[in-house]
Scaffold this motif. Structure first.
Motif, PDB file in Angstrom:
ATOM      1  N   GLY A 196       0.753  -1.089  -0.053  1.00  0.00           N
ATOM      2  CA  GLY A 196       0.272  -0.216   0.262  1.00  0.00           C
ATOM      3  C   GLY A 196       0.742   1.520   0.167  1.00  0.00           C
ATOM      4  N   PRO A 197       0.307   2.583  -0.845  1.00  0.00           N
ATOM      5  CA  PRO A 197       1.447   3.676  -0.654  1.00  0.00           C
ATOM      6  C   PRO A 197       1.138   4.112   0.217  1.00  0.00           C
ATOM      7  CG  PRO A 197      -0.304   3.997  -2.378  1.00  0.00           C
ATOM      8  CD  PRO A 197      -0.527   2.205  -1.602  1.00  0.00           C
ATOM      9  N   GLY A 198       0.556   3.880   1.028  1.00  0.00           N
ATOM     10  CA  GLY A 198      -0.116   4.889   2.218  1.00  0.00           C
ATOM     11  C   GLY A 198      -0.371   4.303   3.210  1.00  0.00           C
ATOM     12  N   ILE A 199       0.044   5.235   4.944  1.00  0.00           N
ATOM     13  CA  ILE A 199      -0.476   4.350   6.196  1.00  0.00           C
ATOM     14  C   ILE A 199      -2.128   4.101   5.685  1.00  0.00           C
ATOM     15  CG2 ILE A 199      -0.959   5.193   8.403  1.00  0.00           C
ATOM     16  CD1 ILE A 199       1.279   7.229   8.201  1.00  0.00           C
ATOM     17  N   MET A 200      -3.047   5.358   5.269  1.00  0.00           N
ATOM     18  CA  MET A 200      -4.354   4.863   5.595  1.00  0.00           C
ATOM     19  C   MET A 200      -4.610   2.700   4.828  1.00  0.00           C
ATOM     20  SD  MET A 200      -4.191   6.895   7.544  1.00  0.00           S
ATOM     21  CE  MET A 200      -5.980   6.263   8.094  1.00  0.00           C
ATOM     22  N   GLU A 201      -4.107   3.165   3.773  1.00  0.00           N
ATOM     23  CA  GLU A 201      -4.526   1.710   2.332  1.00  0.00           C
ATOM     24  C   GLU A 201      -4.152   0.590   3.848  1.00  0.00           C
ATOM     25  OE1 GLU A 201      -3.125   3.986   0.557  1.00  0.00           O
ATOM     26  OE2 GLU A 201      -3.947   4.268  -0.423  1.00  0.00           O
ATOM     27  N   ARG A 202      -3.167   1.024   4.372  1.00  0.00           N
ATOM     28  CA  ARG A 202      -2.323  -0.302   5.790  1.00  0.00           C
ATOM     29  C   ARG A 202      -3.333  -0.342   5.839  1.00  0.00           C
ATOM     30  NH1 ARG A 202       2.590   1.607   3.403  1.00  0.00           N
ATOM     31  NH2 ARG A 202       3.760  -0.140   2.774  1.00  0.00           N
ATOM     32  N   VAL A 203      -4.313   0.682   7.227  1.00  0.00           N
ATOM     33  CA  VAL A 203      -4.764   0.267   7.988  1.00  0.00           C
ATOM     34  C   VAL A 203      -6.170  -0.545   7.933  1.00  0.00           C
ATOM     35  CG1 VAL A 203      -6.192   1.640   9.805  1.00  0.00           C
ATOM     36  CG2 VAL A 203      -3.914   1.782   9.799  1.00  0.00           C
ATOM     37  N   LEU A 204      -6.616   0.465   6.489  1.00  0.00           N
ATOM     38  CA  LEU A 204      -7.435  -0.220   5.744  1.00  0.00           C
ATOM     39  C   LEU A 204      -7.775  -1.829   5.432  1.00  0.00           C
ATOM     40  CD1 LEU A 204     -10.810   0.157   4.812  1.00  0.00           C
ATOM     41  CD2 LEU A 204      -9.854   1.004   2.532  1.00  0.00           C
ATOM     42  N   ALA A 205      -6.719  -2.546   5.060  1.00  0.00           N
ATOM     43  CA  ALA A 205      -5.674  -3.688   5.097  1.00  0.00           C
ATOM     44  C   ALA A 205      -6.194  -4.240   5.907  1.00  0.00           C
ATOM     45  CB  ALA A 205      -4.729  -3.284   3.657  1.00  0.00           C
ATOM     46  N   LEU A 206      -5.356  -3.721   7.034  1.00  0.00           N
ATOM     47  CA  LEU A 206      -5.793  -4.561   8.474  1.00  0.00           C
ATOM     48  C   LEU A 206      -7.337  -4.702   8.582  1.00  0.00           C
ATOM     49  CD1 LEU A 206      -2.938  -5.799   9.465  1.00  0.00           C
ATOM     50  CD2 LEU A 206      -3.290  -4.215  11.375  1.00  0.00           C
ATOM     51  N   ASP A 207      -8.087  -3.689   8.566  1.00  0.00           N
ATOM     52  CA  ASP A 207      -9.138  -3.739   9.051  1.00  0.00           C
ATOM     53  C   ASP A 207     -10.660  -4.768   8.449  1.00  0.00           C
ATOM     54  OD1 ASP A 207     -11.356  -2.723  10.454  1.00  0.00           O
ATOM     55  OD2 ASP A 207     -12.006  -1.934   8.865  1.00  0.00           O
ATOM     56  N   THR A 208      -9.482  -4.627   6.736  1.00  0.00           N
ATOM     57  CA  THR A 208     -10.284  -5.909   5.801  1.00  0.00           C
ATOM     58  C   THR A 208     -10.042  -6.888   5.882  1.00  0.00           C
ATOM     59  OG1 THR A 208     -10.413  -4.354   4.509  1.00  0.00           O
ATOM     60  CG2 THR A 208     -10.928  -6.404   3.842  1.00  0.00           C
ATOM     61  N   MET A 209      -8.732  -7.959   6.995  1.00  0.00           N
ATOM     62  CA  MET A 209      -8.322  -8.558   7.169  1.00  0.00           C
ATOM     63  C   MET A 209      -9.075  -9.400   8.921  1.00  0.00           C
ATOM     64  SD  MET A 209      -4.472  -8.456   6.788  1.00  0.00           S
ATOM     65  CE  MET A 209      -3.924 -10.155   7.125  1.00  0.00           C
ATOM     66  N   VAL A 210      -9.190  -7.997   9.672  1.00  0.00           N
ATOM     67  CA  VAL A 210      -9.701  -8.655  10.546  1.00  0.00           C
ATOM     68  C   VAL A 210     -11.531  -9.066  10.524  1.00  0.00           C
ATOM     69  CG1 VAL A 210     -11.200  -7.588  12.441  1.00  0.00           C
ATOM     70  CG2 VAL A 210      -8.276  -7.218  12.446  1.00  0.00           C
ATOM     71  N   ILE A 211     -11.441  -8.325   9.444  1.00  0.00           N
ATOM     72  CA  ILE A 211     -13.250  -8.617   8.979  1.00  0.00           C
ATOM     73  C   ILE A 211     -13.194  -9.726   8.335  1.00  0.00           C
ATOM     74  CG2 ILE A 211     -15.238  -8.264   7.980  1.00  0.00           C
ATOM     75  CD1 ILE A 211     -14.286  -5.545   8.087  1.00  0.00           C
ATOM     76  N   ASN A 212     -11.653 -10.389   7.217  1.00  0.00           N
ATOM     77  CA  ASN A 212     -12.120 -11.659   6.726  1.00  0.00           C
ATOM     78  C   ASN A 212     -12.520 -12.819   7.656  1.00  0.00           C
ATOM     79  OD1 ASN A 212     -13.107 -10.709   4.148  1.00  0.00           O
ATOM     80  ND2 ASN A 212     -10.903 -10.674   3.359  1.00  0.00           N
ATOM     81  N   MET A 213     -10.732 -12.445   8.452  1.00  0.00           N
ATOM     82  CA  MET A 213     -10.804 -12.971  10.048  1.00  0.00           C
ATOM     83  C   MET A 213     -12.326 -14.122  10.167  1.00  0.00           C
ATOM     84  SD  MET A 213      -8.215 -15.096   9.827  1.00  0.00           S
ATOM     85  CE  MET A 213      -7.929 -16.263  10.799  1.00  0.00           C
ATOM     86  N   ILE A 214     -13.464 -12.831  11.309  1.00  0.00           N
ATOM     87  CA  ILE A 214     -14.404 -13.484  11.480  1.00  0.00           C
ATOM     88  C   ILE A 214     -14.984 -14.203  11.009  1.00  0.00           C
ATOM     89  CG2 ILE A 214     -15.876 -11.971  12.432  1.00  0.00           C
ATOM     90  CD1 ILE A 214     -14.495  -9.846  13.178  1.00  0.00           C
ATOM     91  N   ALA A 215     -15.176 -13.868   9.276  1.00  0.00           N
ATOM     92  CA  ALA A 215     -16.054 -14.576   8.496  1.00  0.00           C
ATOM     93  C   ALA A 215     -15.501 -16.403   8.867  1.00  0.00           C
ATOM     94  CB  ALA A 215     -16.054 -14.184   7.195  1.00  0.00           C
ATOM     95  N   LEU A 216     -13.385 -16.034   8.789  1.00  0.00           N
ATOM     96  CA  LEU A 216     -12.971 -17.872   8.469  1.00  0.00           C
ATOM     97  C   LEU A 216     -12.961 -18.095   9.792  1.00  0.00           C
ATOM     98  CD1 LEU A 216     -10.146 -17.494   6.834  1.00  0.00           C
ATOM     99  CD2 LEU A 216     -11.969 -18.610   6.131  1.00  0.00           C
ATOM    100  N   ILE A 217     -13.667 -17.591  10.943  1.00  0.00           N
ATOM    101  CA  ILE A 217     -13.464 -18.250  12.245  1.00  0.00           C
ATOM    102  C   ILE A 217     -15.397 -18.348  12.535  1.00  0.00           C
ATOM    103  CG2 ILE A 217     -13.687 -17.833  15.115  1.00  0.00           C
ATOM    104  CD1 ILE A 217     -12.140 -15.374  14.505  1.00  0.00           C
ATOM    105  N   VAL A 218     -15.931 -18.025  12.067  1.00  0.00           N
ATOM    106  CA  VAL A 218     -17.694 -18.757  11.828  1.00  0.00           C
ATOM    107  C   VAL A 218     -17.269 -19.831  11.397  1.00  0.00           C
ATOM    108  CG1 VAL A 218     -20.360 -18.276  11.494  1.00  0.00           C
ATOM    109  CG2 VAL A 218     -18.164 -15.740  12.828  1.00  0.00           C
ATOM    110  N   LEU A 219     -17.039 -19.541  10.083  1.00  0.00           N
ATOM    111  CA  LEU A 219     -17.242 -20.835   9.527  1.00  0.00           C
ATOM    112  C   LEU A 219     -16.458 -21.903   9.871  1.00  0.00           C
ATOM    113  CD1 LEU A 219     -15.935 -19.713   5.653  1.00  0.00           C
ATOM    114  CD2 LEU A 219     -18.204 -21.079   6.345  1.00  0.00           C
ATOM    115  N   TYR A 220     -15.739 -21.608  10.618  1.00  0.00           N
ATOM    116  CA  TYR A 220     -14.636 -22.937  11.050  1.00  0.00           C
ATOM    117  C   TYR A 220     -15.253 -23.526  12.416  1.00  0.00           C
ATOM    118  CZ  TYR A 220     -10.717 -25.745  13.182  1.00  0.00           C
ATOM    119  OH  TYR A 220      -9.915 -27.050  13.778  1.00  0.00           O
ATOM    120  N   GLY A 221     -16.117 -22.334  13.003  1.00  0.00           N
ATOM    121  CA  GLY A 221     -16.858 -23.057  13.685  1.00  0.00           C
ATOM    122  C   GLY A 221     -18.037 -24.318  13.280  1.00  0.00           C
ATOM    123  N   MET A 222     -18.748 -23.354  12.505  1.00  0.00           N
ATOM    124  CA  MET A 222     -19.759 -24.036  11.427  1.00  0.00           C
ATOM    125  C   MET A 222     -18.972 -26.205  10.498  1.00  0.00           C
ATOM    126  SD  MET A 222     -21.568 -22.456   9.242  1.00  0.00           S
ATOM    127  CE  MET A 222     -22.664 -23.048   8.298  1.00  0.00           C
TER     128      MET A 222
END
Lengths: 136, 89
Positions: free
Chosen positions: B27-53
């Protein structure tokens, strides 16, 4: 009943996976930070919502228990996604103030987040009803 | 049928995590990295719930909820730090 539930759960899971992939792919492909903000905050939240609703139906039909934690997670994500997007956009606006990377705001004004200092003066001008006011 | 759909969803979210990882790296800037980390958290939540299923336990919902809160608080704290130079004033 169980077959209908299976179809619904599978459709929700496929939809959620597609939306999550589209959101992450949009984060990768879109050209600008402001446009990049659009993809994950909308599509990924819808994707996670689909997974959570599918999980709720799954545990309700196949295990016979209604778990409210999925609804809690969905509500929390739906509440916090706009706040996060707003904070990221605001930080981006303040980091790139005065550069040509930002588009111009409409109506010949500045962006609203820059004009905060002028509005903060206003209560002092009108005079707050305190103990040591002019009519004390 | 659910098993195939679940495999598809696992693949989609895993691929999404790889996309986010690339954005976090390049990512060229700081905000891209923060946004990417936030999206990673959301995707990880989906993966955790899928693993629970997939493992058929309701144990992972607490982990998903805690992870959602941690991701939100960390993103807001970083943005607050960039905006004000301080997190708790």
């Amino acid at each position: 009943m169980e077959f209908v539930a299976e179809i619904v759960i599978s459709a929700l899971l496929v939809m959620a996976g597609l939306f999550g992939l589209v959101g992450s792919f949009g984060l990768l492909r879109l050209p600008d930070t402001m446009t990049r903000l659009h993809a994950p905050t909308k599509a990924t939240t819808l994707g996670v919502g689909g997974v959570l609703v599918a999980s709720m139906i799954y545990f309700w039909v196949f295990n016979g228990l209604v778990s409210w934690q999925e609804l809690l997670i969905t509500m929390f994500l739906l509440l916090t996604a706009p706040i996060t997007a707003n904070f990221i956009a605001k930080s981006y606006l303040h980091l790139n103030r005065g550069t040509e990377k930002l588009p111009a705001a409409q109506d010949c004004r500045e962006w609203a987040t820059y004009a905060e200092a002028e509005r903060a003066v206003e209560p002092v001008m009108t005079g707050a009803p305190g103990q040591d006011g002019p009519n004390a | 049928m659910i098993a195939h759909a679940m495999t598809f969803a696992f693949g989609c979210f895993g691929l999404g995590l790889l996309c986010n990882l690339w954005r976090l790296y390049s990512g060229p800037g700081i905000m891209e990295r923060v946004l990417a980390l936030d999206t990673m958290v959301i995707n990880m939540i989906a993966l955790i719930v899928l693993y629970g299923m997939a493992t058929d336990t309701g144990l992972y919902f607490q982990a998903a909820l805690l992870f959602a809160m941690t991701g939100f608080v960390s993103t807001v704290a970083y943005c607050k730090f960039i905006l004000r130079g301080d997190i708790i004033e």
